[in-house]
Design a protein around this motif. Structure first.
Motif, PDB file in Angstrom:
ATOM      1  N   TYR A   1      36.000 -24.778   2.486  1.00  0.00           N
ATOM      2  CA  TYR A   1      34.774 -25.560   2.099  1.00  0.00           C
ATOM      3  C   TYR A   1      34.885 -26.186   0.797  1.00  0.00           C
TER       4      TYR A   1
ATOM      5  N   LYS B   1      28.517 -24.437  10.536  1.00  0.00           N
ATOM      6  CA  LYS B   1      29.472 -23.429   9.967  1.00  0.00           C
ATOM      7  C   LYS B   1      28.942 -22.594  11.357  1.00  0.00           C
TER       8      LYS B   1
ATOM      9  N   LEU C   1      26.404 -23.968   4.027  1.00  0.00           N
ATOM     10  CA  LEU C   1      27.763 -24.131   4.615  1.00  0.00           C
ATOM     11  C   LEU C   1      27.177 -25.972   5.369  1.00  0.00           C
TER      12      LEU C   1
ATOM     13  N   HIS D   1      30.978 -28.461   1.223  1.00  0.00           N
ATOM     14  CA  HIS D   1      31.096 -29.940   2.525  1.00  0.00           C
ATOM     15  C   HIS D   1      32.244 -29.381   2.571  1.00  0.00           C
ATOM     16  N   THR D   2      31.975 -29.236   4.219  1.00  0.00           N
ATOM     17  CA  THR D   2      34.195 -29.280   4.708  1.00  0.00           C
ATOM     18  C   THR D   2      34.828 -30.268   3.813  1.00  0.00           C
TER      19      THR D   2
END
Length: 496
Positions: free
Chosen positions: A272, A245, A242, A282-283
């Motif tokens: 994500y 995180k 992540l 990725h966010t």
């Protein structure tokens, strides 16, 4: 010698026919009584008279015994022969409808006739229809009655008997498929056990299926994505990283919609996204919504189930990352009956590649079909009779709500297959064997574009454990049972 036999038959023809019919009816009634539960189950699985299995199971036995007694008494023999003609005509038209108009042809009868197929059984019945008619004709002539009256009454008896069966058939089809009284009709081998792979652990769940691969998430190792080809040849696991995180995650979930995978935990308002060939997620959304269920519509659009701050009740909404405001709730989708939380609890799902969102209630017999904008297309019902959630809810001093009695669950999960929903039921229907219910999961098949029940089938338990999830690519049905991934081939036209 031959003449003596002929003369004897001619003299005693009516008695011989009456005795044959009486023996047939007595044997048939006794055979049903000795295995009455199985007889009811067989009637319930009849493709013609399922809806009337209860009344017919008692009615047929009673009528057969009464007619047998009437045939044995000289004073009531003529009436018994007419009743026999009607009964055998009804049995004959039933078999004719089975062979020509039913959705499927079930197994044949038991007893001495178990070796006969349906066509041979049809011929057998026609022979007894003819014998009954001849018996009436001979008896009327012997009693010097009016032959034409006897012929007209015989024809009328046959016509009325056939019409009764035909009307019951049409009515039963409407009841079973559209107004079901919780009588299941089990389909004839709609799926075939095809292949199994041992996953070693039982904590996997389906994340999605795309491009010839099945994607699995794992509850105990949530940052791993497992992939296996649909031929079950190669299982691989990839660890996901992540980009951010440091959040108090409670339950990270994985979902795949090609060419991306998505990770989320609705307790933390974050989603994500990563490409299937890339281990870094990725966010793409943070702070837009808290939620407890999510389904992916496309790369930037999601269906959510949220709990509203104002009244703590559940609501369905859409999250569109390319829209302002991003979150739009649809408060009229879920219909409150008791508390707006437990009574509307259920499962949210989206058909891969289709403009269809489905929500099934856990505690009532309803599922909702929506388009991708969450406009309601249909509110449809499953075949059980639980219209109102059978739950008891207590409000705690801190405002939280808890169920204070065991829940009465109706539906447990589903898979979408074109215009069909394969719904896992948690309730036993009428005339169903208890042993099968204890050792299997029952899947009921419905349309999603109209109120229509198609039929049901079993998924057998493994090591005493029931299936946990299922998914389909249209050709196969994939099922997770304990630590196994099972593949079932769907028979062509099985659900038509």
């Amino acid at each position: 010698m031959i003449m003596i036999v002929v003369n004897f038959i001619g003299k005693h023809f009516v008695k011989i026919v009456s005795i044959l019919l009486a023996l047939l009816f007595m044997y048939a009634a006794a055979n049903k009584l000795l295995d009455f539960e199985n007889f009811q189950v067989q009637l319930a699985q009849s493709p013609l008279l399922s809806a009337y299995a209860g009344i017919i199971s008692y009615g047929i036995i009673t009528i057969e015994l009464i007619v047998a007694v009437m045939l044995c008494l000289s004073d009531s023999r003529q009436a018994g022969l007419y009743a026999s003609l009607g009964l055998m005509s009804a049995f004959t038209i039933y078999i004719y409808l089975i062979l020509n108009y039913s959705d499927f042809i079930p197994c044949s009868c038991g007893g001495i006739l178990e070796k006969l197929g349906w066509t041979e059984h049809l011929i057998f019945n026609i022979c007894f229809v003819v014998l009954s008619a001849l018996g009436i004709f001979v008896l009327v002539r012997k009693n010097k009655g009016k032959t034409w009256n006897a012929i007209l009454l015989s024809i009328s008896t046959v016509i009325v008997s056939c019409l009764v069966v035909i009307i019951m058939f049409i009515s039963s089809e409407n009841i079973i498929k559209k107004e079901n009284n919780f009588t299941r009709r089990f389909l004839q081998h709609p799926i075939f056990d095809d292949k199994t792979v041992n996953l070693s652990v039982n904590s996997y769940y389906f994340a999605g299926i795309a491009e010839g691969k099945i994607y699995l998430g794992n509850l105990t190792t949530p940052l791993f994505i497992a992939m296996i080809d649909t031929g079950f040849q190669n299982l691989t696991r990839v660890k996901i990283t992540l980009d951010k995180k440091d959040y108090p995650f409670r339950n990270i979930q994985l979902q795949v919609k090609s060419p991306y995978y998505y990770l989320y935990d609705g307790n933390v308002p974050i989603i994500y996204r990563g490409k299937l060939n890339d281990s870094i997620a990725h966010t793409i959304s943070y702070g837009d919504a808290f939620f407890n269920q999510l389904s992916v519509l496309d790369s930037g659009k999601f269906v959510l189930r949220v709990q509203k701050r104002a009244d703590k009740q559940y609501s369905i909404g859409s999250l569109d990352l390319n829209r302002n405001p991003k979150l739009e709730l649809k408060p009229t989708v879920l219909e409150k009956q008791i508390d707006g939380v437990f009574d509307v609890d259920g499962r949210l799902g989206v058909e891969a590649g289709a403009d269809k969102v489905v929500y099934t209630y856990y505690y009532r017999n309803e599922y909702i079909v929506m388009d991708s904008n969450l406009n309601i297309r249909h509110r449809l019902n499953t075949i059980d009779t639980t219209k109102t959630a059978n739950i008891s809810v207590t409000k705690l001093s801190d405002g939280r709500k808890k169920m204070n009695a065991p829940s009465f669950s109706v539906n447990k999960g589903f898979a979408l297959l074109g215009d069909l929903i394969l719904n896992r039921s948690n309730l036993k229907g009428k005339h169903e064997p208890a042993d099968s219910w204890k050792t299997s999961s029952i899947i009921d098949v419905y349309r999603t574009d109209e109120q229509r029940y198609i039929g049901s089938f079993y998924i057998r338990n493994k090591n005493g454990k029931a299936m946990s999830a299922m998914i389909s690519d249209g050709i196969y049905l994939y099922v997770l049972v304990d630590n196994e991934l099972q593949r079932y081939r769907i028979r062509k036209d099985a659900f038509k």
